[in-house]
Design a protein around this motif. Structure first.
Motif, PDB file in Angstrom:
ATOM      1  N   UNK A  81     -56.166 -85.359  44.184  1.00 26.99           N
ATOM      2  CA  UNK A  81     -55.284 -84.430  44.903  1.00 26.99           C
ATOM      3  C   UNK A  81     -54.088 -84.070  44.036  1.00 26.99           C
ATOM      4  N   UNK A  82     -53.567 -85.060  43.316  1.00 20.08           N
ATOM      5  CA  UNK A  82     -52.415 -84.810  42.446  1.00 20.08           C
ATOM      6  C   UNK A  82     -52.789 -83.835  41.326  1.00 20.08           C
ATOM      7  N   UNK A  83     -53.973 -83.979  40.765  1.00 17.48           N
ATOM      8  CA  UNK A  83     -54.420 -83.063  39.716  1.00 17.48           C
ATOM      9  C   UNK A  83     -54.485 -81.628  40.241  1.00 17.48           C
ATOM     10  N   UNK A  84     -55.117 -81.448  41.395  1.00 12.89           N
ATOM     11  CA  UNK A  84     -55.224 -80.111  41.960  1.00 12.89           C
ATOM     12  C   UNK A  84     -53.858 -79.565  42.375  1.00 12.89           C
ATOM     13  N   UNK A  85     -52.965 -80.445  42.790  1.00 16.97           N
ATOM     14  CA  UNK A  85     -51.623 -80.010  43.150  1.00 16.97           C
ATOM     15  C   UNK A  85     -50.904 -79.442  41.929  1.00 16.97           C
ATOM     16  N   UNK A  86     -51.004 -80.120  40.783  1.00 19.52           N
ATOM     17  CA  UNK A  86     -50.340 -79.636  39.575  1.00 19.52           C
ATOM     18  C   UNK A  86     -50.948 -78.328  39.084  1.00 19.52           C
ATOM     19  N   UNK A  87     -52.253 -78.164  39.216  1.00 18.35           N
ATOM     20  CA  UNK A  87     -52.886 -76.899  38.841  1.00 18.35           C
ATOM     21  C   UNK A  87     -52.377 -75.778  39.744  1.00 18.35           C
ATOM     22  N   UNK A  88     -52.299 -76.036  41.040  1.00 20.47           N
ATOM     23  CA  UNK A  88     -51.774 -75.044  41.974  1.00 20.47           C
ATOM     24  C   UNK A  88     -50.324 -74.705  41.703  1.00 20.47           C
ATOM     25  N   UNK A  89     -49.520 -75.712  41.383  1.00 28.80           N
ATOM     26  CA  UNK A  89     -48.112 -75.462  41.065  1.00 28.80           C
ATOM     27  C   UNK A  89     -47.968 -74.608  39.811  1.00 28.80           C
ATOM     28  N   UNK A  90     -48.856 -74.825  38.838  1.00 27.79           N
ATOM     29  CA  UNK A  90     -48.800 -74.008  37.619  1.00 27.79           C
ATOM     30  C   UNK A  90     -49.103 -72.548  37.939  1.00 27.79           C
ATOM     31  N   UNK A  91     -50.097 -72.303  38.792  1.00 26.66           N
ATOM     32  CA  UNK A  91     -50.415 -70.927  39.164  1.00 26.66           C
ATOM     33  C   UNK A  91     -49.266 -70.278  39.926  1.00 26.66           C
ATOM     34  N   UNK A  92     -48.645 -71.017  40.813  1.00 23.46           N
ATOM     35  CA  UNK A  92     -47.519 -70.474  41.575  1.00 23.46           C
ATOM     36  C   UNK A  92     -46.359 -70.149  40.641  1.00 23.46           C
ATOM     37  N   UNK A  93     -46.109 -71.015  39.674  1.00 22.95           N
ATOM     38  CA  UNK A  93     -45.012 -70.780  38.731  1.00 22.95           C
ATOM     39  C   UNK A  93     -45.285 -69.548  37.878  1.00 22.95           C
ATOM     40  N   UNK A  94     -46.527 -69.351  37.484  1.00 24.67           N
ATOM     41  CA  UNK A  94     -46.868 -68.154  36.695  1.00 24.67           C
ATOM     42  C   UNK A  94     -46.607 -66.901  37.517  1.00 24.67           C
ATOM     43  N   UNK A  95     -46.940 -66.922  38.790  1.00 28.82           N
ATOM     44  CA  UNK A  95     -46.674 -65.752  39.629  1.00 28.82           C
ATOM     45  C   UNK A  95     -45.179 -65.483  39.747  1.00 28.82           C
ATOM     46  N   UNK A  96     -44.386 -66.541  39.838  1.00 22.69           N
ATOM     47  CA  UNK A  96     -42.935 -66.365  39.872  1.00 22.69           C
ATOM     48  C   UNK A  96     -42.400 -65.781  38.583  1.00 22.69           C
ATOM     49  N   UNK A  97     -42.921 -66.241  37.453  1.00 24.95           N
ATOM     50  CA  UNK A  97     -42.484 -65.699  36.162  1.00 24.95           C
ATOM     51  C   UNK A  97     -42.918 -64.248  35.994  1.00 24.95           C
ATOM     52  N   UNK A  98     -44.082 -63.899  36.501  1.00 26.81           N
ATOM     53  CA  UNK A  98     -44.516 -62.497  36.450  1.00 26.81           C
ATOM     54  C   UNK A  98     -43.577 -61.604  37.264  1.00 26.81           C
ATOM     55  N   UNK A  99     -43.115 -62.098  38.383  1.00 28.84           N
ATOM     56  CA  UNK A  99     -42.147 -61.336  39.173  1.00 28.84           C
ATOM     57  C   UNK A  99     -40.846 -61.154  38.418  1.00 28.84           C
TER      58      UNK A  99
END
Length: 77
Positions: A51-69
Motif C-alpha cells: 500500500x505504501x508503494x502504491x501511495x508513493x506512486x500516486x503522490x508522484x502523479x499528483x505532484x506532477x499534475x500540480x507542477x504542470x498547473x
C-alpha cells in the motif's frame, strides 16, 4: 460595474485564480491519498508495504499534475 470591481480590489486576470486552484487541488488530493493509505494499512497491516508503494506512486502523479498547473500559469502570464 467595472468601478465596483475596481473598488473591491479585484483587478487583474483570472490566471491568479487558476494558479490558486492548481496549487490547492493537489494538496487536497495528497491528503486524501495518505488518509486512505493509512486507513487501508490499519485494516490489513500485512499488505502495508505494498500500500505504501502504491501511495508513493500516486503522490508522484499528483505532484506532477500540480507542477504542470504551475508551468501553465507561468507560460500564460
Amino acid at each position: 460595474m467595472n468601478s465596483i470591481i475596481a473598488l473591491a480590489g479585484l483587478t487583474g486576470n483570472l490566471s491568479i485564480l487558476g494558479f490558486a486552484v492548481a496549487t490547492l487541488s493537489p494538496a487536497i488530493g495528497m491528503a486524501m491519498v495518505v488518509a486512505k493509505a493509512m486507513e487501508s494499512t490499519a485494516r490489513q497491516p500485512e499488505v502495508g508495504n505494498r500500500i505504501q508503494l502504491f501511495m508513493f506512486i500516486g503522490l508522484a502523479f499528483i505532484e506532477v499534475l500540480g507542477l504542470l498547473g504551475f508551468v501553465a500559469y507561468i507560460m500564460g502570464s
